[in-house]
Enzyme design. Sequence first.
Site, PDB file in Angstrom:
ATOM      1  N   THR A  32       0.844  -1.190   0.000  1.00 44.56           N
ATOM      2  CA  THR A  32       0.000   0.000   0.000  1.00 44.56           C
ATOM      3  C   THR A  32       0.879   1.239   0.000  1.00 44.56           C
ATOM      4  O   THR A  32       2.100   1.126  -0.067  1.00 44.56           O
ATOM      5  CB  THR A  32      -0.915  -0.007   1.246  1.00 44.56           C
ATOM      6  OG1 THR A  32      -1.935   0.951   1.071  1.00 44.56           O
ATOM      7  CG2 THR A  32      -0.143   0.295   2.509  1.00 44.56           C
TER       8      THR A  32
ATOM      9  N   CYS B 295       2.685   2.773  -8.780  1.00 43.07           N
ATOM     10  CA  CYS B 295       2.817   1.521  -8.026  1.00 43.07           C
ATOM     11  C   CYS B 295       1.596   0.627  -8.251  1.00 43.07           C
ATOM     12  O   CYS B 295       0.464   1.037  -7.980  1.00 43.07           O
ATOM     13  CB  CYS B 295       2.968   1.838  -6.536  1.00 43.07           C
ATOM     14  SG  CYS B 295       3.041   0.371  -5.497  1.00 43.07           S
TER      15      CYS B 295
ATOM     16  N   THR C  98      -0.872   0.042  -5.261  1.00 44.90           N
ATOM     17  CA  THR C  98      -1.505   1.234  -4.690  1.00 44.90           C
ATOM     18  C   THR C  98      -2.607   1.686  -5.636  1.00 44.90           C
ATOM     19  O   THR C  98      -2.393   1.764  -6.842  1.00 44.90           O
ATOM     20  CB  THR C  98      -0.461   2.367  -4.530  1.00 44.90           C
ATOM     21  OG1 THR C  98       0.580   1.930  -3.664  1.00 44.90           O
ATOM     22  CG2 THR C  98      -1.094   3.628  -3.968  1.00 44.90           C
TER      23      THR C  98
END
Length: 175
Positions: A2, A161, A164
């Site tokens: 995350t 990412c 994420t």
Amino acid sequence: MTTIVSVRRNGQVVVGGDGQVSLGNTVMKGNARKVRRLYNGKVLAGFAGGTADAFTLFELFERKLEMHQGHLLKSAVELAKDWRTDRALRKLEAMLIVADEKESLIITGIGDVVQPEEDQILAIGSGGNYALSAARALVENTELSAREIVEKSLKIAGDVCVFTNTNFTIEELPN
């Protein structure tokens, strides 16, 4: 993993995180709430890592806050001591960013407590380095609020990412 990022600017501290929960290469959930208020809303906390592990750490940290009357650093150090010495806790895989109106800290998965650089920006998780870089550039080159910097940093991390997403939870003090 995350992305969790915290920015302190102009008397405000903001902690934000994305909502993606991944299991290997699969997205299991997109709207998890990884940033919360603790200790009667006076402390912000965000986690990266295993969800069940993080909830355990949230509970333990909140107990430490109650035990130490909300003293953030003392509570973090005491949690870190327990994390290092307790066999069950040592197996937990998570990191926390915690902040109150005065200070911000990272509590690592190996039981370290880390204070931020002078810029008062912290970030953890798989997209943490992207968010940290973005936040630093925005702090140095704009007059954006702490909340706007957190939002933009998370958006950049979410664009780069794969672990994420752009479903954010953002909390701020003072509220």
